[in-house]
Design a protein around this motif. Structure first.
Motif, short mmCIF file in Angstrom:
data_model
loop_
_atom_site.label_atom_id
_atom_site.label_comp_id
_atom_site.label_asym_id
_atom_site.label_seq_id
_atom_site.Cartn_x
_atom_site.Cartn_y
_atom_site.Cartn_z
N ARG A 11 35.39 -8.86 46.76
CA ARG A 11 35.01 -9.14 45.38
C ARG A 11 34.85 -10.64 45.13
NH1 ARG A 11 38.88 -4.92 41.93
NH2 ARG A 11 38.20 -3.03 43.01
N PHE A 12 34.28 -11.34 46.11
CA PHE A 12 34.15 -12.79 46.01
C PHE A 12 33.01 -13.21 45.08
CE2 PHE A 12 37.61 -13.79 48.38
CZ PHE A 12 37.61 -15.04 48.99
N THR A 13 32.05 -12.34 44.84
CA THR A 13 30.97 -12.71 43.92
C THR A 13 31.55 -12.99 42.54
OG1 THR A 13 29.34 -11.40 45.13
CG2 THR A 13 28.82 -11.97 42.84
N HIS A 40 33.52 -20.63 39.09
CA HIS A 40 32.29 -21.32 38.72
C HIS A 40 31.84 -22.34 39.78
CE1 HIS A 40 32.71 -19.46 34.80
NE2 HIS A 40 33.93 -19.97 34.69
N PHE A 41 31.85 -21.91 41.03
CA PHE A 41 31.34 -22.76 42.10
C PHE A 41 29.83 -22.92 41.94
CE2 PHE A 41 35.17 -21.14 44.43
CZ PHE A 41 35.78 -22.38 44.63
N ASP A 42 29.32 -24.04 42.44
CA ASP A 42 27.88 -24.31 42.36
C ASP A 42 27.09 -23.28 43.15
OD1 ASP A 42 28.29 -26.54 40.80
OD2 ASP A 42 28.24 -27.95 42.49
N THR A 43 25.87 -23.01 42.72
CA THR A 43 24.98 -22.11 43.44
C THR A 43 23.74 -22.88 43.92
OG1 THR A 43 23.94 -21.51 41.33
CG2 THR A 43 25.70 -20.08 42.13
N PRO A 44 23.16 -22.50 45.07
CA PRO A 44 23.57 -21.39 45.93
C PRO A 44 24.73 -21.73 46.87
CG PRO A 44 21.60 -22.40 46.81
CD PRO A 44 21.88 -23.10 45.50
N PHE A 45 25.02 -23.04 47.05
CA PHE A 45 26.11 -23.43 47.95
C PHE A 45 26.96 -24.49 47.28
CE2 PHE A 45 23.06 -21.57 50.84
CZ PHE A 45 23.86 -20.89 51.75
N ARG A 90 44.75 -22.50 47.34
CA ARG A 90 43.82 -23.62 47.17
C ARG A 90 42.97 -23.52 45.90
NH1 ARG A 90 44.81 -23.45 52.64
NH2 ARG A 90 45.02 -25.52 53.58
N ILE A 91 42.89 -22.34 45.30
CA ILE A 91 42.13 -22.21 44.05
C ILE A 91 43.02 -21.81 42.88
CG2 ILE A 91 39.99 -21.63 45.27
CD1 ILE A 91 40.46 -18.71 44.43
N ASP A 92 44.31 -21.65 43.16
CA ASP A 92 45.30 -21.34 42.13
C ASP A 92 44.99 -20.03 41.40
OD1 ASP A 92 47.67 -21.87 40.79
OD2 ASP A 92 46.66 -22.87 39.12
#
Length: 266
Positions: free
Chosen positions: A48-50, A58-63, A128-130
């Motif tokens: 369920r990482f999406t 809210h990581f940047d897309t696409p990378f 690392r992401i709390d």
């Protein structure tokens, strides 16, 4: 006082050791043990990482470089756990770890590899992401060195396909198309079409960073460290192993030779 006897169904008593042996048969009934000297790869995938990466973090897309670096640190945590890993590879939310063919950790029981590696990866990433992150794990047996190199070539090609699709999809989304429209526009389209689509919108796929298209490799390297002898007090050089990160992996036959070189130098 320690209980030395337990009551079994039917009223017959037995010693704990006998009772323990009886019950462990059920626990171990589905145990699978991998044969010695067969290459094993542990494959981990984010679950369920999406939702986690896009809606919660809210990581940047696409990378996203931060996400990439967290995945790399998670690989390092796994490779430092105590299992004899030769090589680690990560792309997107996926990790592949190549075990030494002589590794006998956990008696080569699949359930132990799967449960412990999934747990280590999940806890490492979560810290690392709390927030909670979950990985699953599967063990892939590979009988020959050729199968090993084929496996990593396969995962690298998957990385390239994912990178091309992701750049196209998010380019369309940023140009105002909905998720459905972007998906439909790319459905069934060729690699040439997607490359041209990006080029017409100012993106030359050839210049996209290699770590996005090829994934990232992590391997053990021997290095000399200078220190002071606690006995003589004099300077001494000691050989140490440390993990190296490769953001510029080769392709095709060169990548095959790269993997073989790691196997031959363990």
């Amino acid at each position: 006082m320690e209980r030395k006897w337990l009551l079994r169904t039917g009223g017959k008593s037995m010693k704990f050791d006998e009772f323990d042996k009886k019950m462990r048969v059920y626990e171990q009934s589905l145990d699978q043990v991998m044969l010695q000297e067969i290459f094993l790869v542990a494959r981990l995938d984010g679950n369920r990482f999406t939702k986690l990466t896009k809606e919660q973090c809210h990581f940047d897309t696409p990378f996203d470089i931060k996400f990439r670096d967290i995945m790399i640190e998670t690989v390092k945590e796994l490779m430092n756990y105590g299992i004899r890993f030769i090589y680690g590879y990560t792309e997107s939310d996926e990790i592949s770890l190549l075990l030494h063919p002589d590794d006998n950790t956990f008696g080569r029981k699949v359930r132990k590899y799967n449960s412990i590696l999934a747990g280590v990866a999940s806890s490492s990433f979560s810290l690392r992401i709390d927030r909670q992150a979950v990985f699953d794990c599967r063990i892939v047996p590979l009988p020959t060195m050729e199968c090993v190199t084929d496996y990593f070539l396969w995962r690298q090609e998957d990385a390239n396909r994912n990178a091309l699709n992701s750049h196209c999809y998010w380019m369309l989304r940023k140009n105002g198309e909905s998720a459905t429209e972007a998906t439909e526009e790319l459905s069934g389209k060729s690699v040439a079409f997607k490359n041209e689509l990006l080029y017409q919108n100012g993106i030359n796929y050839d210049t996209v960073p290699n770590w996005q298209k090829r994934g990232v490799g992590i391997y053990w390297d021997k290095t000399d460290k200078t220190g002071v002898s606690p006995i003589t007090g004099e300077d001494e050089i000691a050989e140490r192993r440390e993990l190296k990160v490769d953001y510029d992996l080769p392709l095709g036959r060169e990548y095959r030779e790269y993997i073989i070189g790691l196997l031959e130098n363990v």
